[in-house]
Each structure stands twice: as structure tokens, then as C-alpha cells.
Design an enzyme around this catalytic site. Structure first.
Site, short mmCIF file in Angstrom:
data_model
loop_
_atom_site.label_atom_id
_atom_site.label_comp_id
_atom_site.label_asym_id
_atom_site.label_seq_id
_atom_site.Cartn_x
_atom_site.Cartn_y
_atom_site.Cartn_z
N TYR A 270 30.63 48.35 41.28
CA TYR A 270 32.07 48.72 40.92
C TYR A 270 32.14 49.79 39.81
CZ TYR A 270 36.86 48.83 39.24
OH TYR A 270 38.22 49.25 38.56
N LEU B 184 46.08 52.74 53.04
CA LEU B 184 46.41 51.13 53.42
C LEU B 184 45.00 50.44 53.84
CD1 LEU B 184 49.69 52.01 55.36
CD2 LEU B 184 49.33 51.33 53.01
N ASP C 16 42.90 59.20 53.90
CA ASP C 16 41.94 58.63 53.16
C ASP C 16 41.58 59.86 52.35
OD1 ASP C 16 39.17 58.05 52.57
OD2 ASP C 16 39.17 56.49 54.22
N ASP D 255 27.85 31.52 39.19
CA ASP D 255 28.08 32.74 38.52
C ASP D 255 27.96 33.98 39.25
OD1 ASP D 255 29.35 33.69 36.49
OD2 ASP D 255 27.60 33.53 34.91
N THR E 127 38.56 52.45 34.36
CA THR E 127 38.58 51.06 34.07
C THR E 127 37.70 50.90 32.73
OG1 THR E 127 37.68 48.71 34.51
CG2 THR E 127 36.64 50.70 35.60
N ASP E 128 37.99 49.88 31.90
CA ASP E 128 37.08 49.73 30.61
C ASP E 128 35.50 49.16 31.20
OD1 ASP E 128 37.68 47.04 31.57
OD2 ASP E 128 38.49 46.32 29.72
N GLU E 129 35.46 48.84 32.30
CA GLU E 129 34.26 48.36 32.84
C GLU E 129 33.16 49.36 32.90
OE1 GLU E 129 34.05 45.75 36.30
OE2 GLU E 129 36.32 44.79 35.64
N LYS F 240 32.88 53.78 39.30
CA LYS F 240 33.94 54.51 38.40
C LYS F 240 33.55 55.21 37.36
CE LYS F 240 37.82 53.48 38.69
NZ LYS F 240 38.88 54.00 39.55
N GLU G 244 38.49 51.23 45.67
CA GLU G 244 38.06 50.15 45.90
C GLU G 244 37.93 49.29 44.57
OE1 GLU G 244 37.51 48.40 48.57
OE2 GLU G 244 37.65 50.00 50.13
P1 NAD Z 1 44.11 47.83 44.48
O1 NAD Z 1 42.75 47.43 44.91
O2 NAD Z 1 45.09 46.97 44.39
O3 NAD Z 1 44.83 49.16 45.17
C1 NAD Z 1 43.92 50.32 45.54
C2 NAD Z 1 44.72 51.29 46.55
O4 NAD Z 1 43.75 52.35 47.00
C3 NAD Z 1 45.31 50.55 47.63
O5 NAD Z 1 46.62 50.59 48.11
C4 NAD Z 1 44.20 50.87 48.83
O6 NAD Z 1 44.86 50.95 50.19
C5 NAD Z 1 43.97 52.27 48.46
N1 NAD Z 1 42.67 52.96 48.91
C6 NAD Z 1 41.55 52.47 48.90
N2 NAD Z 1 40.58 53.12 49.37
C7 NAD Z 1 41.05 54.37 49.74
C8 NAD Z 1 40.90 55.44 50.30
N3 NAD Z 1 39.72 55.82 50.76
N4 NAD Z 1 41.65 56.49 50.54
C9 NAD Z 1 42.87 56.41 50.05
N5 NAD Z 1 43.52 55.22 49.63
C10 NAD Z 1 42.65 54.25 49.41
O7 NAD Z 1 43.59 48.45 43.11
P2 NAD Z 1 44.40 48.24 41.57
O8 NAD Z 1 44.01 47.12 40.80
O9 NAD Z 1 45.93 48.52 41.99
O10 NAD Z 1 43.61 49.47 40.83
C11 NAD Z 1 44.19 50.99 40.94
C12 NAD Z 1 43.12 51.61 39.99
O11 NAD Z 1 43.21 51.30 38.81
C13 NAD Z 1 41.85 51.71 40.61
O12 NAD Z 1 41.46 53.08 40.34
C14 NAD Z 1 40.99 50.67 39.46
O13 NAD Z 1 39.67 51.12 39.50
C15 NAD Z 1 41.76 50.94 38.32
N6 NAD Z 1 41.99 49.76 37.17
C16 NAD Z 1 42.45 48.72 37.84
C17 NAD Z 1 42.52 47.65 37.04
C18 NAD Z 1 42.99 46.26 37.33
O14 NAD Z 1 42.72 45.23 36.35
N7 NAD Z 1 43.45 45.92 38.47
C19 NAD Z 1 42.11 47.89 35.51
C20 NAD Z 1 41.82 49.02 35.08
C21 NAD Z 1 41.74 50.00 36.03
O1 DAU Z 2 38.43 45.31 33.14
C1 DAU Z 2 39.41 46.07 34.14
C2 DAU Z 2 38.75 45.49 35.58
O2 DAU Z 2 39.35 44.23 35.72
C3 DAU Z 2 39.19 46.66 36.75
O3 DAU Z 2 38.77 47.66 36.56
C4 DAU Z 2 38.94 45.75 38.16
O4 DAU Z 2 39.61 46.69 39.12
C5 DAU Z 2 39.54 44.50 38.28
O5 DAU Z 2 39.41 43.70 39.38
C6 DAU Z 2 39.31 43.67 36.87
O6 DAU Z 2 37.62 43.11 37.10
P1 DAU Z 2 37.29 41.70 36.73
O7 DAU Z 2 35.97 41.67 37.37
O8 DAU Z 2 37.23 41.46 35.22
O9 DAU Z 2 38.54 40.87 37.38
P2 DAU Z 2 38.43 39.48 38.40
O10 DAU Z 2 39.88 39.17 38.54
O11 DAU Z 2 37.52 39.84 39.45
O12 DAU Z 2 37.77 38.61 37.33
C7 DAU Z 2 38.15 38.22 36.08
C8 DAU Z 2 37.38 37.21 35.60
O13 DAU Z 2 37.31 35.97 36.15
C9 DAU Z 2 35.66 37.60 35.46
O14 DAU Z 2 35.07 37.20 34.51
C10 DAU Z 2 35.25 36.78 36.73
C11 DAU Z 2 36.11 35.46 36.84
N1 DAU Z 2 36.47 35.02 38.14
C12 DAU Z 2 37.07 35.58 39.15
C13 DAU Z 2 37.37 35.24 40.32
C14 DAU Z 2 37.98 36.01 41.38
C15 DAU Z 2 36.38 33.48 38.21
O15 DAU Z 2 35.76 32.81 37.48
N2 DAU Z 2 36.60 33.01 39.66
C16 DAU Z 2 37.11 33.81 40.54
O16 DAU Z 2 37.37 33.26 41.74
#
Ligand code: NAD
Ligand code: DAU
Length: 346
Positions: free
Chosen positions: A152, A32, A56, A282, A127-129, A156, A81
Site C-alpha cells: 500500500y 464504487l 474508474d 502480527d 498518507t504518512d505511511e 502511494k 485502494e
Molecule cells: P476508502 O477506501 O474509504 O475510499 C476509497 C474510495 O476510492 C472508494 O469510494 C472507492 O470506491 C474509490 N476507488 C477505489 N478504486 C477506484 C478506482 N480505480 N477508480 C475510482 N474510484 C476508486 O479510502 P479513504 O480511507 O477514504 O482514503 C482516501 C484517500 O486518503 C486515499 O488516497 C488514502 O490513501 C488517503 N489517506 C487515508 C487515510 C486514512 O486514515 N484512511 C489517511 C491518510 C491518507
Molecule cells: O497512516 C495513514 C494510514 O492509516 C492510511 O494511509 C491508510 O489508508 C489507513 O488504512 C491507515 O493505515 P493503518 O494500517 O495504520 O490502519 P489500520 O486501521 O488498518 O490499522 C491501525 C493499527 O491497528 C495498525 O497498527 C494495525 C492494527 N490493527 C488493525 C486491524 C484492522 C489491529 O491490531 N487489528 C486489526 O484488526
């Protein structure tokens, strides 16, 4: 065990598994952090096959206690994170949770599952990143070399390597998936789409990084949860699968689309919200383009996305407009401080 189940994607995965598999018992381990929110799971919190466990993933004693208590057969690991901008502000928090936390879980699995390891499974959600940044052409496949460029994505990528190292060295059964950008309900409003929805609603500036030309491949979060379900049950041991939406958009085009959708829904004049668009400094090291080739998952396991982007975006906007209390709760306190630190200087 599902880790990170109180977050954005994790809560959708928990909901799907709890409802679809009443015969599974699911413990949701989540620390949390600012991103974890038990409000995301109100509709399943009283189900007989579900329990929340605060903890954790870097806390070995806590993980061991849970393994002893529940005798897990499988771990689906999402806790992380997850926000690139925060990783630029505080990289070590990402090393701690994403690298050390993942390695701690792997360690607990290989220790507790010794003797019966072949009947267990560690599923790592990534993630694809990790693949870096594409130019105008091409796609990430499962064979694309890793080339992470932000703290980040480096954390990952490192966690992915640890997963494969435990597979090769200790025989731990694993599957791994690398997904593109998700969108949908319960998305924390630090990320592009929910941040823009919240700012449009509140007549705040819409901070577009650089020229807004960066491209992301967007996937409906419930389609990601379905892909995880498919890979968890049918993926091959030791293999990785790319997950994507076949849906590339420039950031600036998404922001315009959101402005149009919300002008209509909020009864505003045409193009009123687009006046809020503000180009800001940027993101350092900003990856230009991500695009996933998800054909392996499609051909081998039959998964494909279910929703068109425009339809998904409308549903997402509706969810945020109907869940003002959720937004209020997550944007109070710490969020305001983060927002000022992140955007004041841009
Ligand atoms: P999020 O930030 O919304 O959620 C992360 C969760 O992990 C939270 O509930 C947080 O409390 C918990 N957490 C963080 N640190 C912790 C710790 N030390 N111990 C236990 N719990 C902890 O993330 P999300 O966007 O739901 O992403 C989930 C997973 O999917 C991640 O591994 C992320 O890398 C991956 N992912 C996300 C995206 C995206 O677009 N959001 C895309 C591809 C992969
Ligand atoms: O590709 C998968 C990833 O996508 C996940 O692994 C990450 O957890 C998730 O956060 C996401 O990463 P991005 O960096 O692509 O997502 P974000 O929403 O932060 O940003 C999307 C795009 O928008 C990126 O090119 C940055 C831009 N952006 C983002 C924010 C927050 C802006 O232009 N303005 C903004 O305020």
C-alpha cells in the site's frame, strides 16, 4: 472533480465543499468498489452544485469524456485502494489503482489543461505511511525521505512521485498532503477503530495484531477535510504539507478505551468488553510507529485540529450505534468473505 468521493474521507471532503462553496460545481468520480458507498452522501446527493459520476480512474476514455463534459478547473484526488492488509493479500490491485490510476489522471490533466495550465490545480491526497516506520522517538516532517514498507505505502509513494514528476516535467500546478490515521463516521469496518466498535457491539473477538504496541497518530476525519480545504485554497504550488493530530496512541490503549466507552453506552458491566481482546498473529512488515510533525501547515496556513481524541471517539461510537443499517449494508456479502480470509488463520 473530486475522485474517491464515495469513500470514507472523500465523502467528508465532498460534503464540506458542496455545502461551503455553492458557487463551485463538483463532480464526484468514483468506481464504487467495496469501499465506495453512495449512502455516505445521501445528504448532498440532490444539491444543485453536485453530481456523481461512476467511473474508474484507470479508464482513460471515461476520464477524457468527463474532462470534455465538465471542463474541470481542479482535481482533488482521493480515489485509492486504502487498506494495508488488503495490499498484502493483493498488491497488484494497489499498483493498478494507486499508481496507474493517479498517472492516468495526471495525464488527462496535462493534456486537457495545455495552454491554460497555470490557472489549474491537481491536489493529491496521500498518507504518512510513505515515510516508513519510526522508532520510539522523532516525527515525520515534509523533508523525511520516503521509505515505504508495505505494498500500500509503496503504491502511494509511487503516486506521490508521479505527481511531482508531472509538476517538474510538464509544469502541472500541484499540491500534495500526507496525513496520519483518520477516524470518524462512515469509516469502513475493516480498519482498526470501526472494526473494533462493530465487534464489541456484537460480542465478537477483538483481534489485536502482535502485542498491540504499534503507535498511530489519530486525526478526526472532519479535521482532515478542513485541512484539505485550507491547502486547496492557500497551499503553495509544488509544495507538500503534513497533516496530523498531534495525538499518538498505542493500538491496545485505543481498544481498551473503546471497550470502556462502549461498556458504558451499552449498559454492560465494567471491563466486560475487554474480555473479548484477542492477541493474534502480527501483520507482516507491521510499521511500529507513525507520528506527524504538522507544524508547517499550522505555521504557514493556520490549520490545527479541532477535536480532542476522547470526544471524537465518543462521537464516532455514537454514530455507529445510531447507524446500524449503514453498518449492516457494508458488512454483508463481500465483507464476510474478506473477514474470514483475513482473520481465520491468525
Ligand atoms: P476508502 O477506501 O474509504 O475510499 C476509497 C474510495 O476510492 C472508494 O469510494 C472507492 O470506491 C474509490 N476507488 C477505489 N478504486 C477506484 C478506482 N480505480 N477508480 C475510482 N474510484 C476508486 O479510502 P479513504 O480511507 O477514504 O482514503 C482516501 C484517500 O486518503 C486515499 O488516497 C488514502 O490513501 C488517503 N489517506 C487515508 C487515510 C486514512 O486514515 N484512511 C489517511 C491518510 C491518507
Ligand atoms: O497512516 C495513514 C494510514 O492509516 C492510511 O494511509 C491508510 O489508508 C489507513 O488504512 C491507515 O493505515 P493503518 O494500517 O495504520 O490502519 P489500520 O486501521 O488498518 O490499522 C491501525 C493499527 O491497528 C495498525 O497498527 C494495525 C492494527 N490493527 C488493525 C486491524 C484492522 C489491529 O491490531 N487489528 C486489526 O484488526
Amino acid at each position: 472533480m473530486i475522485t474517491g468521493g464515495a469513500g470514507f474521507i472523500g465523502s467528508h471532503v465532498v460534503r464540506l465543499f458542496v455545502k461551503k462553496y455553492p458557487e463551485y460545481f463538483i463532480a464526484n468520480l468514483d468506481a464504487l468498489t467495496y469501499a465506495g458507498n453512495l449512502e455516505n452522501l445521501r445528504d448532498v446527493e440532490n444539491e444543485a452544485n453536485y453530481r456523481f459520476e461512476k467511473g474508474d480512474i484507470t479508464d482513460e476514455a471515461r476520464i477524457n469524456e468527463l474532462f470534455d463534459q465538465y471542463q474541470f478547473d481542479a482535481v482533488v484526488h482521493l480515489a485509492a485502494e486504502s487498506h494495508v492488509d488488503r495490499s498484502i493479500l493483493d498488491p497488484l490491485a494497489f499498483v493498478r489503482t494507486n499508481v496507474l490510476g493517479t498517472a492516468s489522471l495526471l495525464n488527462a490533466c496535462s493534456k486537457h489543461w495545455a495552454g491554460d495550465i497555470n490557472r489549474k490545480l491537481f491536489y493529491h491526497v496521500s498518507t504518512d505511511e510513505v515515510y516508513g516506520s519510526l522508532g520510539k522517538e522523532g516525527f515525520f516532517t515534509e523533508r523525511t525521505p520516503y521509505d515505504p514498507r508495505s505494498p500500500y505505502s509503496a503504491s502511494k509513494a509511487s503516486s506521490d512521485h508521479f505527481v511531482m514528476a508531472y509538476h517538474h516535467t510538464y509544469g502541472l500546478p500541484v499540491v500534495l498532503s500526507n496525513c496520519s490515521n483518520n477516524y470518524g463516521s462512515h469509516h469502513f469496518p475493516e480498519k482498526l477503530i470501526p472494526l473494533m466498535i462493530n465487534n464489541i457491539k456484537n460480542h465478537k473477538p477483538l483481534p489485536v495484531y502482535g502485542k498491540g504496541e504499534n503507535v498511530r497518530d489519530w486525526l478526526w476525519v472532519e479535521d482532515h477535510a478542513r485541512a484539505i480545504d485550507t491547502i486547496f485554497h492557500n497551499g503553495k504550488n509544488g509544495e507538500k504539507y503534513n497533516i496530523g493530530g498531534f495525538n499518538e496512541w498505542k493500538n491496545i490503549d485505543i481498544v481498551h478505551l473503546l471497550c470502556n466507552i462502549m461498556d458504558k453506552k451499552l449498559g454492560r458491566a465494567k471491563d466486560e468488553s475487554a474480555k473479548l481482546i484477542t492477541f493474534v498473529k502480527d501483520r507482516p512488515g507491521h510499521d511500529l510507529r507513525y507520528a506527524i510533525d504538522a507544524s508547517k501547515l499550522n505555521k504557514e496556513l493556520g490549520w490545527e485540529p479541532s477535536l480532542q481524541f476522547e470526544e471524537g471517539l465518543e462521537k464516532t461510537v455514537d454514530w455507529y450505534l445510531q447507524n446500524e443499517d449503514w453498518v449492516k449494508h457494508v458488512t454483508s456479502g463481500d465483507y464476510q468473505k474478506y473477514y474470514e480470509d483475513q482473520y481465520a488463520k491468525r
